[in-house]
Write a protein that holds these residues in place. Structure first.
Motif, PDB file in Angstrom:
ATOM      1  N   LEU A  21       0.543  -0.968  -0.428  1.00 11.11           N
ATOM      2  CA  LEU A  21       0.027   0.004  -0.021  1.00 11.11           C
ATOM      3  C   LEU A  21       0.793   1.033  -0.175  1.00 11.11           C
ATOM      4  O   LEU A  21       0.749   2.204  -0.740  1.00 11.11           O
ATOM      5  CB  LEU A  21      -0.661  -0.081   1.356  1.00 11.11           C
ATOM      6  N   SER A  22       2.116   1.754   0.732  1.00  5.93           N
ATOM      7  CA  SER A  22       2.303   2.225   0.671  1.00  5.93           C
ATOM      8  C   SER A  22       3.594   2.465  -0.742  1.00  5.93           C
ATOM      9  O   SER A  22       3.448   3.476  -0.851  1.00  5.93           O
ATOM     10  CB  SER A  22       3.686   2.279   1.998  1.00  5.93           C
ATOM     11  N   LEU A  23       3.627   0.814  -1.250  1.00  2.00           N
ATOM     12  CA  LEU A  23       4.433   1.372  -2.456  1.00  2.00           C
ATOM     13  C   LEU A  23       3.226   1.802  -3.769  1.00  2.00           C
ATOM     14  O   LEU A  23       3.603   2.863  -4.736  1.00  2.00           O
ATOM     15  CB  LEU A  23       4.743  -0.353  -3.154  1.00  2.00           C
ATOM     16  N   ALA A  24       1.883   1.397  -3.157  1.00  2.00           N
ATOM     17  CA  ALA A  24       1.041   1.859  -4.334  1.00  2.00           C
ATOM     18  C   ALA A  24       1.189   3.391  -3.548  1.00  2.00           C
ATOM     19  O   ALA A  24       0.694   4.554  -4.698  1.00  2.00           O
ATOM     20  CB  ALA A  24       0.043   1.122  -4.132  1.00  2.00           C
ATOM     21  N   ALA A  25       0.805   4.381  -2.895  1.00  2.00           N
ATOM     22  CA  ALA A  25       0.526   5.247  -2.677  1.00  2.00           C
ATOM     23  C   ALA A  25       2.520   6.188  -3.543  1.00  2.00           C
ATOM     24  O   ALA A  25       1.626   7.121  -3.910  1.00  2.00           O
ATOM     25  CB  ALA A  25       0.193   5.499  -0.837  1.00  2.00           C
ATOM     26  N   LEU A  26       3.031   5.713  -3.285  1.00  2.00           N
ATOM     27  CA  LEU A  26       4.202   6.596  -3.585  1.00  2.00           C
ATOM     28  C   LEU A  26       4.139   6.448  -5.109  1.00  2.00           C
ATOM     29  O   LEU A  26       4.588   7.729  -5.782  1.00  2.00           O
ATOM     30  CB  LEU A  26       5.405   6.116  -3.082  1.00  2.00           C
ATOM     31  N   ALA A  27       4.051   5.362  -5.861  1.00  2.00           N
ATOM     32  CA  ALA A  27       4.051   4.913  -7.494  1.00  2.00           C
ATOM     33  C   ALA A  27       2.620   6.197  -8.075  1.00  2.00           C
ATOM     34  O   ALA A  27       2.888   6.719  -8.813  1.00  2.00           O
ATOM     35  CB  ALA A  27       3.396   4.017  -7.430  1.00  2.00           C
ATOM     36  N   HIS A  28       1.554   6.403  -7.363  1.00  2.00           N
ATOM     37  CA  HIS A  28       0.586   7.210  -7.599  1.00  2.00           C
ATOM     38  C   HIS A  28       0.480   7.985  -8.277  1.00  2.00           C
ATOM     39  O   HIS A  28      -0.282   8.436  -9.700  1.00  2.00           O
ATOM     40  CB  HIS A  28      -0.121   6.920  -6.604  1.00  2.00           C
ATOM     41  N   PRO A  29       1.576   9.271  -8.057  1.00  2.00           N
ATOM     42  CA  PRO A  29       2.189  10.501  -8.538  1.00  2.00           C
ATOM     43  C   PRO A  29       3.450  10.677 -10.172  1.00  2.00           C
ATOM     44  O   PRO A  29       3.422  11.228 -10.602  1.00  2.00           O
ATOM     45  CB  PRO A  29       2.231  11.558  -7.316  1.00  2.00           C
ATOM     46  N   LEU A  30       2.970   8.976 -10.104  1.00  2.00           N
ATOM     47  CA  LEU A  30       4.441   8.798 -10.983  1.00  2.00           C
ATOM     48  C   LEU A  30       3.574   8.519 -12.411  1.00  2.00           C
ATOM     49  O   LEU A  30       3.134   7.504 -12.607  1.00  2.00           O
ATOM     50  CB  LEU A  30       5.420   7.524 -10.559  1.00  2.00           C
ATOM     51  N   ALA A  31       3.611   9.625 -13.666  1.00  2.00           N
ATOM     52  CA  ALA A  31       2.738   8.931 -14.275  1.00  2.00           C
ATOM     53  C   ALA A  31       2.770   8.576 -15.571  1.00  2.00           C
ATOM     54  O   ALA A  31       2.639   7.769 -16.294  1.00  2.00           O
ATOM     55  CB  ALA A  31       2.103  10.890 -15.104  1.00  2.00           C
ATOM     56  N   GLU A  32       4.957   8.266 -15.248  1.00  2.00           N
ATOM     57  CA  GLU A  32       5.195   7.375 -16.067  1.00  2.00           C
ATOM     58  C   GLU A  32       5.366   6.046 -15.475  1.00  2.00           C
ATOM     59  O   GLU A  32       5.832   5.408 -16.558  1.00  2.00           O
ATOM     60  CB  GLU A  32       6.342   7.863 -16.776  1.00  2.00           C
ATOM     61  N   LEU A  33       4.619   5.260 -14.829  1.00  2.00           N
ATOM     62  CA  LEU A  33       4.029   4.470 -13.939  1.00  2.00           C
ATOM     63  C   LEU A  33       2.938   4.212 -14.512  1.00  2.00           C
ATOM     64  O   LEU A  33       2.246   4.233 -14.224  1.00  2.00           O
ATOM     65  CB  LEU A  33       5.196   3.981 -13.013  1.00  2.00           C
ATOM     66  N   ASP A  34       2.740   2.791 -14.960  1.00  2.00           N
ATOM     67  CA  ASP A  34       1.454   1.828 -15.174  1.00  2.00           C
ATOM     68  C   ASP A  34       1.454   1.040 -14.170  1.00  2.00           C
ATOM     69  O   ASP A  34       2.386   0.329 -14.506  1.00  2.00           O
ATOM     70  CB  ASP A  34       1.470   1.265 -16.821  1.00  2.00           C
ATOM     71  N   THR A  35       1.002   1.277 -13.451  1.00  2.00           N
ATOM     72  CA  THR A  35       0.658  -0.220 -12.273  1.00  2.00           C
ATOM     73  C   THR A  35      -0.370  -0.692 -11.520  1.00  2.00           C
ATOM     74  O   THR A  35      -1.902   0.283 -11.690  1.00  2.00           O
ATOM     75  CB  THR A  35       1.303   0.573 -10.722  1.00  2.00           C
ATOM     76  N   VAL A  36      -0.626  -1.855 -11.371  1.00  2.00           N
ATOM     77  CA  VAL A  36      -1.754  -2.614 -10.499  1.00  2.00           C
ATOM     78  C   VAL A  36      -1.484  -3.013  -9.794  1.00  2.00           C
ATOM     79  O   VAL A  36      -0.323  -3.626  -9.513  1.00  2.00           O
ATOM     80  CB  VAL A  36      -2.408  -3.257 -11.493  1.00  2.00           C
ATOM     81  N   PHE A  37      -2.191  -2.970  -8.636  1.00  2.00           N
ATOM     82  CA  PHE A  37      -1.346  -4.049  -7.174  1.00  2.00           C
ATOM     83  C   PHE A  37      -3.664  -4.990  -7.243  1.00  2.00           C
ATOM     84  O   PHE A  37      -4.124  -4.973  -7.317  1.00  2.00           O
ATOM     85  CB  PHE A  37      -1.907  -3.531  -6.206  1.00  2.00           C
ATOM     86  N   TYR A  38      -2.763  -6.517  -6.826  1.00  2.00           N
ATOM     87  CA  TYR A  38      -3.851  -7.321  -6.538  1.00  2.00           C
ATOM     88  C   TYR A  38      -4.014  -7.652  -5.591  1.00  2.00           C
ATOM     89  O   TYR A  38      -3.082  -8.067  -3.939  1.00  2.00           O
ATOM     90  CB  TYR A  38      -3.852  -8.257  -7.325  1.00  2.00           C
ATOM     91  N   ASP A  39      -5.408  -8.264  -4.836  1.00  2.00           N
ATOM     92  CA  ASP A  39      -5.125  -8.820  -3.231  1.00  2.00           C
ATOM     93  C   ASP A  39      -6.567  -9.738  -3.817  1.00  2.00           C
ATOM     94  O   ASP A  39      -7.684  -8.826  -3.736  1.00  2.00           O
ATOM     95  CB  ASP A  39      -5.601  -7.709  -1.966  1.00  2.00           C
ATOM     96  N   GLN A  40      -6.615 -10.697  -2.960  1.00  2.00           N
ATOM     97  CA  GLN A  40      -7.776 -11.990  -2.936  1.00  2.00           C
ATOM     98  C   GLN A  40      -8.904 -11.397  -1.553  1.00  2.00           C
ATOM     99  O   GLN A  40      -9.813 -12.086  -1.835  1.00  2.00           O
ATOM    100  CB  GLN A  40      -7.257 -13.730  -3.046  1.00  2.00           C
ATOM    101  N   ARG A  41      -8.523 -10.801  -1.061  1.00  2.00           N
ATOM    102  CA  ARG A  41      -9.236 -10.323   0.185  1.00  2.00           C
ATOM    103  C   ARG A  41      -9.873  -9.056  -0.523  1.00  2.00           C
ATOM    104  O   ARG A  41     -10.382  -8.377  -1.431  1.00  2.00           O
ATOM    105  CB  ARG A  41      -8.748  -9.503   1.659  1.00  2.00           C
ATOM    106  N   PRO A  42     -11.905  -9.200  -0.020  1.00  2.00           N
ATOM    107  CA  PRO A  42     -12.114  -8.207  -0.868  1.00  2.00           C
ATOM    108  C   PRO A  42     -12.379  -6.242  -0.445  1.00  2.00           C
ATOM    109  O   PRO A  42     -12.741  -5.545  -0.915  1.00  2.00           O
ATOM    110  CB  PRO A  42     -13.893  -8.567   0.078  1.00  2.00           C
ATOM    111  N   ALA A  43     -11.976  -6.091   0.786  1.00  2.00           N
ATOM    112  CA  ALA A  43     -11.168  -4.791   0.929  1.00  2.00           C
ATOM    113  C   ALA A  43      -9.723  -4.501   2.401  1.00  2.00           C
ATOM    114  O   ALA A  43      -9.971  -6.086   2.263  1.00  2.00           O
ATOM    115  CB  ALA A  43     -12.015  -4.459   2.066  1.00  2.00           C
ATOM    116  N   PHE A  44      -9.637  -4.164   2.388  1.00  2.00           N
ATOM    117  CA  PHE A  44      -8.180  -4.316   3.237  1.00  2.00           C
ATOM    118  C   PHE A  44      -8.111  -4.347   4.481  1.00  2.00           C
ATOM    119  O   PHE A  44      -9.547  -3.943   4.951  1.00  2.00           O
ATOM    120  CB  PHE A  44      -6.878  -2.370   2.390  1.00  2.00           C
ATOM    121  N   ASP A  45      -7.784  -5.116   4.637  1.00  2.00           N
ATOM    122  CA  ASP A  45      -8.056  -5.277   6.397  1.00  2.00           C
ATOM    123  C   ASP A  45      -6.285  -5.332   7.177  1.00  2.00           C
ATOM    124  O   ASP A  45      -5.791  -6.380   6.992  1.00  2.00           O
ATOM    125  CB  ASP A  45      -8.797  -6.192   6.892  1.00  2.00           C
ATOM    126  N   TRP A  46      -6.851  -4.729   8.428  1.00  2.00           N
ATOM    127  CA  TRP A  46      -4.785  -5.037   9.245  1.00  2.00           C
ATOM    128  C   TRP A  46      -4.758  -5.530  10.186  1.00  2.00           C
ATOM    129  O   TRP A  46      -5.578  -4.632  11.537  1.00  2.00           O
ATOM    130  CB  TRP A  46      -3.851  -3.167   8.801  1.00  2.00           C
TER     131      TRP A  46
END
Length: 469
Positions: A21-46
């Protein structure tokens, strides 16, 4: 214009815990990167089973997903508070360490607002396609009931594995979980089964780390004086506090991580076994709260019906009669043995890294391993792969699967943002996120000494006079 299904992405993240989630947040503003993240759970929980009222995370709130590398990011914990109109209440609360439930709510807020995250997607296999020089990631899209709904495939040049850890149960305790009808749970599921546990006449908590302490404290507070009927045991010789001195905490800096990674494999393995109190000890405030609760119950005479015994290991365990459990104990220092009969057990026995082999079976011919058959990981968190893969520019990064190569800071939330930034800098091939050259006052190794050559002595008219004094 969105890419076609066959267009390789720059990065696919597998697993969406705090680290990816940290990686996705820091990658979000980088327009040059095409990213996707997968998780089998229906939503985030910690760790939902351990969001006990009052339990705090063991790092300051500044150790959120992004702040320590990008405090101006929109995904900081403080911006989360601002979005909820809670900045002033937090300011006056004067809390440096926030509650676990609050950290979970913050991560949920980030997860709900990042478009690259896809929950309900179970990754089934990862392969390298040598004809296209890309990784193939096969996944199953799940419906709301967790049933297979559709199959899919994504191509990518880079992968970030953040599949997290799983509850660990030592072999002598495994017979307990095979005793139907008797409450035996791992601490990871504590809150889910708390109501049933409280109906048990006698409860035993096994494990002398932070989770064990928090569960014991919560049970103690929930049981009436004189009818506590609690027993807390652990292998360590004491219910020991976590090392929390300022210089001790510098073991959780990038400086120490770099130092540790440069050590030989045998030295790293030896160090890991000696550093348990840096990350497996108990928060001093939790220990104080337990003592306060026990002390309060002595004010009118008598002692609480609670037993705390460190230095004990469970040799064997199993069910007796219909609703009873029996633990065969051994005191390590005394070399004595006894039996403990109880009605319920909470296994606060920690977590282990999920084996990467399950997911990366298709890449096994390409993986490079150490002398103990563990994946090799370089300083940029990349798995060591065959040059036929890395030569194409394809890499697999790992998050929280590299304690054997990067040390005690691996699972620590305080290094999440720095590791994510390191990965993104490696992936982009530039200093996308400038990182500090030094982060600790401690110098963890000796620098290569340089010959100390004294400067040439300059002639002086005073020399004869000085020599004669």
């Amino acid at each position: 214009m969105s890419p076609t299904p066959d267009t390789p992405r720059d990065l696919v993240g597998i697993g969406i815990g705090p680290f990816n989630l940290s990686l996705a947040a820091l990658a979000h503003p980088l327009a040059e990167l095409d990213t996707v993240f997968y998780d089998q759970r229906p939503a985030f929980d910690w760790h939902p089973g351990l969001l006990i009222d009052g339990a705090t995370i063991q790092v300051p709130f500044l150790a959120d997903l992004v702040t320590l590398v990008d405090p101006a990011s929109p995904w900081t914990f403080l911006n989360h508070l601002k979005s909820r109109d809670r900045l002033f209440p937090f300011y006056f609360a004067e809390r440096f360490h926030i509650q676990r439930a609050e950290y979970d709510a913050y991560c949920r807020w980030v997860a709900e607002n990042l478009p690259a995250l896809h929950f309900g997607h179970q990754v089934d296999a990862v392969r390298f396609n040598p004809e296209r020089d890309v990784f193939e990631v096969d996944f199953t899209q799940l419906d709301t009931d967790g049933e297979a709904e559709a199959l899919g495939r994504t191509y990518t040049r880079n992968i970030a594995l953040g599949i997290g850890t799983e509850p660990y149960i030592p072999d002598p305790l495994r017979p307990l979980v095979e005793a139907p009808g008797v409450p035996v749970i791992h601490a990871a599921d504590y809150l889910t089964h708390r109501a049933d546990l409280l109906t048990a006449e006698h409860i035993t908590v096994v494990g002398s780390g932070q989770s064990g302490a928090e569960v014991f404290l919560d049970l103690l507070r929930a049981r009436p004086h004189g009818r506590e009927r609690l027993h807390w045991i652990g292998r360590t010789e004491a219910f020991a506090p976590m090392e929390y001195s300022k210089l001790g905490l510098e073991h959780f800096t990038p400086d120490y991580t770099r130092y540790f990674h440069a050590l030989t494999e045998s030295v790293r393995d030896r160090l890991i076994t000696t550093q348990w109190q840096l990350h497996k000890g108990i928060d001093a405030d939790t220990l104080a709260a337990i003592h306060d609760e026990l002390y309060r119950r002595t004010l009118h005479g008598g002692w609480p019906d609670a037993v705390l015994t460190p230095g004990v290991r469970v040799r064997t365990a199993g069910r007796i009669a219909t609703t009873k459990l029996e633990l065969h104990l051994e005191h390590i220092e005394q070399n004595t043995r006894s039996r403990l009969t109880t009605d319920a057990v909470v296994l606060a026995t920690g977590y282990r890294e999920r084996p990467l082999d399950r997911l990366l079976a298709g890449l096994d011919p390409y993986l490079r391993r150490d002398s103990r058959d563990r994946p090799r990981v370089d300083e940029h968190y990349r798995l060591a792969l065959d040059p036929s893969v890395t030569g194409t520019g394809c890499n697999i990064y790992v998050q929280n699967a590299e304690r054997h190569t990067h040390g005690v800071g691996t699972p620590d939330l305080g290094l999440a943002a720095w590791r994510s930034a390191t990965i993104l800098n490696s992936l982009t091939g530039k200093e996308t996120y400038p990182l500090p050259a030094r982060t600790a006052f401690t110098t963890f190794g000796l620098e290569t000494p340089r010959p100390q050559i004294p400067p040439a002595r300059r002639p002086s008219t005073l020399t004869p006079l000085l020599d004669g004094i």
